[in-house]
Write a protein that holds these residues in place. Sequence first.
Motif, PDB file in Angstrom:
ATOM      1  N   VAL A  82      16.559   0.707  15.799  1.00 16.39           N
ATOM      2  CA  VAL A  82      15.190   1.501  15.740  1.00 16.39           C
ATOM      3  C   VAL A  82      15.358   2.744  16.275  1.00 16.39           C
ATOM      4  CG1 VAL A  82      12.899   1.256  16.550  1.00 16.39           C
ATOM      5  CG2 VAL A  82      14.037  -0.852  15.882  1.00 16.39           C
ATOM      6  N   ASP A  83      14.701   3.831  15.559  1.00 13.49           N
ATOM      7  CA  ASP A  83      14.541   5.033  16.099  1.00 13.49           C
ATOM      8  C   ASP A  83      13.045   5.087  16.123  1.00 13.49           C
ATOM      9  OD1 ASP A  83      14.135   7.908  16.497  1.00 13.49           O
ATOM     10  OD2 ASP A  83      15.284   8.440  14.878  1.00 13.49           O
ATOM     11  N   ALA A  84      12.507   4.720  17.215  1.00 12.20           N
ATOM     12  CA  ALA A  84      11.054   4.669  17.516  1.00 12.20           C
ATOM     13  C   ALA A  84      10.394   6.142  17.298  1.00 12.20           C
ATOM     14  CB  ALA A  84      10.839   4.218  18.831  1.00 12.20           C
ATOM     15  N   GLU A  85      10.787   7.256  17.787  1.00 12.26           N
ATOM     16  CA  GLU A  85      10.431   8.673  17.750  1.00 12.26           C
ATOM     17  C   GLU A  85       9.909   8.970  16.267  1.00 12.26           C
ATOM     18  OE1 GLU A  85      11.368  13.106  19.132  1.00 12.26           O
ATOM     19  OE2 GLU A  85      12.694  11.578  19.911  1.00 12.26           O
ATOM     20  N   ASN A  86      11.026   8.640  15.254  1.00 13.18           N
ATOM     21  CA  ASN A  86      10.876   9.112  13.836  1.00 13.18           C
ATOM     22  C   ASN A  86      10.359   7.954  13.056  1.00 13.18           C
ATOM     23  OD1 ASN A  86      12.052  11.670  13.961  1.00 13.18           O
ATOM     24  ND2 ASN A  86      14.135  10.359  14.540  1.00 13.18           N
ATOM     25  N   VAL A 123      18.215   2.582   4.984  1.00 12.87           N
ATOM     26  CA  VAL A 123      17.130   3.106   6.118  1.00 12.87           C
ATOM     27  C   VAL A 123      15.736   3.104   5.607  1.00 12.87           C
ATOM     28  CG1 VAL A 123      16.562   5.163   7.321  1.00 12.87           C
ATOM     29  CG2 VAL A 123      18.942   5.055   6.992  1.00 12.87           C
ATOM     30  N   ILE A 124      15.109   2.293   6.573  1.00 13.88           N
ATOM     31  CA  ILE A 124      13.697   2.172   6.291  1.00 13.88           C
ATOM     32  C   ILE A 124      12.772   2.725   7.183  1.00 13.88           C
ATOM     33  CG2 ILE A 124      11.714   0.303   6.406  1.00 13.88           C
ATOM     34  CD1 ILE A 124      15.209  -0.661   6.029  1.00 13.88           C
ATOM     35  N   GLU A 125      11.657   3.674   6.397  1.00 10.96           N
ATOM     36  CA  GLU A 125      11.093   4.617   7.117  1.00 10.96           C
ATOM     37  C   GLU A 125       9.508   4.421   6.799  1.00 10.96           C
ATOM     38  OE1 GLU A 125      11.262   9.401   8.512  1.00 10.96           O
ATOM     39  OE2 GLU A 125      12.540   8.537   6.932  1.00 10.96           O
ATOM     40  N   ILE A 126       8.728   4.565   7.831  1.00  8.06           N
ATOM     41  CA  ILE A 126       7.320   4.946   7.449  1.00  8.06           C
ATOM     42  C   ILE A 126       6.954   6.432   6.717  1.00  8.06           C
ATOM     43  CG2 ILE A 126       4.849   5.234   8.384  1.00  8.06           C
ATOM     44  CD1 ILE A 126       5.961   3.327  10.656  1.00  8.06           C
ATOM     45  N   LYS A 127       6.475   6.414   5.656  1.00  7.56           N
ATOM     46  CA  LYS A 127       6.068   7.846   5.033  1.00  7.56           C
ATOM     47  C   LYS A 127       5.581   8.769   6.050  1.00  7.56           C
ATOM     48  CE  LYS A 127       4.213   7.733   1.087  1.00  7.56           C
ATOM     49  NZ  LYS A 127       2.962   7.621  -0.263  1.00  7.56           N
ATOM     50  N   ASP A 128       5.840   9.997   5.571  1.00  6.93           N
ATOM     51  CA  ASP A 128       5.470  11.038   6.503  1.00  6.93           C
ATOM     52  C   ASP A 128       3.964  11.495   6.610  1.00  6.93           C
ATOM     53  OD1 ASP A 128       7.967  11.950   7.252  1.00  6.93           O
ATOM     54  OD2 ASP A 128       8.092  13.405   5.658  1.00  6.93           O
ATOM     55  N   LYS A 129       3.208  11.013   5.521  1.00  9.02           N
ATOM     56  CA  LYS A 129       1.814  10.955   5.603  1.00  9.02           C
ATOM     57  C   LYS A 129       1.142   9.713   6.224  1.00  9.02           C
ATOM     58  CE  LYS A 129       1.325  13.389   0.967  1.00  9.02           C
ATOM     59  NZ  LYS A 129       0.870  13.142  -0.417  1.00  9.02           N
ATOM     60  N   SER A 130       1.932   8.600   6.444  1.00  2.00           N
ATOM     61  CA  SER A 130       1.351   7.695   7.155  1.00  2.00           C
ATOM     62  C   SER A 130       1.694   7.517   8.703  1.00  2.00           C
ATOM     63  CB  SER A 130       1.962   6.248   6.389  1.00  2.00           C
ATOM     64  OG  SER A 130       1.641   6.171   5.155  1.00  2.00           O
ATOM     65  N   LYS A 131       2.605   8.452   9.299  1.00  2.00           N
ATOM     66  CA  LYS A 131       2.933   8.375  10.571  1.00  2.00           C
ATOM     67  C   LYS A 131       2.129   8.798  11.706  1.00  2.00           C
ATOM     68  CE  LYS A 131       7.872   8.915   9.782  1.00  2.00           C
ATOM     69  NZ  LYS A 131       9.070  10.021  10.073  1.00  2.00           N
ATOM     70  N   ALA A 132       1.049   9.542  11.055  1.00  2.00           N
ATOM     71  CA  ALA A 132      -0.121  10.259  11.758  1.00  2.00           C
ATOM     72  C   ALA A 132      -1.238   8.954  11.882  1.00  2.00           C
ATOM     73  CB  ALA A 132      -0.660  11.546  11.232  1.00  2.00           C
ATOM     74  N   PRO A 148      -3.245   6.038  13.154  1.00  2.00           N
ATOM     75  CA  PRO A 148      -3.506   5.363  14.417  1.00  2.00           C
ATOM     76  C   PRO A 148      -2.790   3.890  14.284  1.00  2.00           C
ATOM     77  CG  PRO A 148      -5.509   6.270  14.127  1.00  2.00           C
ATOM     78  CD  PRO A 148      -4.946   6.472  12.891  1.00  2.00           C
ATOM     79  N   LYS A 149      -2.778   3.432  13.266  1.00  2.00           N
ATOM     80  CA  LYS A 149      -2.346   2.058  12.909  1.00  2.00           C
ATOM     81  C   LYS A 149      -0.747   1.943  13.103  1.00  2.00           C
ATOM     82  CE  LYS A 149      -2.084  -2.024  11.474  1.00  2.00           C
ATOM     83  NZ  LYS A 149      -2.746  -3.328  11.880  1.00  2.00           N
ATOM     84  N   PHE A 150       0.138   3.178  13.205  1.00  2.83           N
ATOM     85  CA  PHE A 150       1.430   2.876  13.398  1.00  2.83           C
ATOM     86  C   PHE A 150       1.903   3.473  14.837  1.00  2.83           C
ATOM     87  CE2 PHE A 150       1.001   3.161   8.698  1.00  2.83           C
ATOM     88  CZ  PHE A 150       1.939   2.136   8.419  1.00  2.83           C
ATOM     89  N   LYS A 151       0.933   4.438  15.199  1.00  2.51           N
ATOM     90  CA  LYS A 151       1.329   4.806  16.714  1.00  2.51           C
ATOM     91  C   LYS A 151       1.436   3.972  17.566  1.00  2.51           C
ATOM     92  CE  LYS A 151      -0.698   9.557  15.862  1.00  2.51           C
ATOM     93  NZ  LYS A 151      -1.875  10.433  16.665  1.00  2.51           N
ATOM     94  N   GLY A 152       2.575   3.680  18.405  1.00  5.50           N
ATOM     95  CA  GLY A 152       2.928   2.913  19.354  1.00  5.50           C
ATOM     96  C   GLY A 152       3.289   1.402  18.912  1.00  5.50           C
ATOM     97  N   LEU A 153       3.503   1.217  17.662  1.00  7.73           N
ATOM     98  CA  LEU A 153       3.701   0.047  17.106  1.00  7.73           C
ATOM     99  C   LEU A 153       5.124  -0.708  17.607  1.00  7.73           C
ATOM    100  CD1 LEU A 153       2.569  -0.325  13.318  1.00  7.73           C
ATOM    101  CD2 LEU A 153       2.216  -1.822  15.480  1.00  7.73           C
ATOM    102  N   HIS A 183       0.761  -1.210   0.099  1.00 11.28           N
ATOM    103  CA  HIS A 183       0.062   0.086   0.101  1.00 11.28           C
ATOM    104  C   HIS A 183       0.745   1.313   0.097  1.00 11.28           C
ATOM    105  CE1 HIS A 183      -3.802  -2.449   2.139  1.00 11.28           C
ATOM    106  NE2 HIS A 183      -3.409  -2.662   0.602  1.00 11.28           N
ATOM    107  N   GLY A 184       2.153   0.964  -0.030  1.00  9.65           N
ATOM    108  CA  GLY A 184       3.075   2.324  -0.054  1.00  9.65           C
ATOM    109  C   GLY A 184       3.345   2.890   1.000  1.00  9.65           C
ATOM    110  N   HIS A 185       3.315   2.322   2.315  1.00  6.75           N
ATOM    111  CA  HIS A 185       3.472   3.130   3.350  1.00  6.75           C
ATOM    112  C   HIS A 185       4.886   3.311   3.876  1.00  6.75           C
ATOM    113  CE1 HIS A 185      -0.782   3.462   4.333  1.00  6.75           C
ATOM    114  NE2 HIS A 185      -0.660   2.320   4.311  1.00  6.75           N
TER     115      HIS A 185
END
Length: 207
Positions: A174-178, A144-153, A155-160, A122-124
């Motif tokens: 892992v950089d949990a904050e980013n 470096v593997i990162e969640i896209k900025d548009k996807s970070k907000a 609820p699916k990704f928060k706290g994972l 899904h391109g996240h």
Amino acid sequence: MARYTGPVCRLCRREGQKLYLKGEKCYTDKCPVTRRNYAPGQHGQMRKKLTNHGIQLREKQKVRRYYGVSEVQFRKYFKMADKMDGITGENLLKVCEMRLDNVVYRLGLAASRKEARQLINHGHFTVNGKKVDVPSYLTSIGDVIEIKDKSKASPKFKGLVESHRGNVPQWLEVDAENMQGKIIAEPRREDIEIPIEEHLIVEWYSK
């Protein structure tokens, strides 16, 4: 090649052990492997004596199902591993570990490898800042593997990362904050969650 779309817990029961395909459910008492520790189907509880051929086949199928890899892909990975320096069986597992869907799961950015594949499709996710929507993409040290900025907000990704039950292996950072992670070394053989006798897979493909 068609991908298996049935109940994934049947795959664990067929192999007689947890392959951690269902995410959170695998760590609870609701896990079917815990409740019904025998093969699925009408004759699942019958004792069957496997031949050497059957033992090798079951080991290959177990690893394929663990990583969610098709037979065509797995054979391709074996050929890659066979050409690499070192032990072929361990090389094969390292190649599978470097798949993007596995790395996303290992980083705690998905509850299971299956969910990781869906999220990648899904391109996240991005790799080194570029969107990658191919779960089988083979990563490299330094990526470096990162969640896209548009996807970070979402609820699916928060706290994972914080809620992920598995420990992040030492070859990942892992950089949990980013909501991102980095591959800092080669995968280690001892980091694999399930017991695997990779020499049986080498014997299977070497016939």
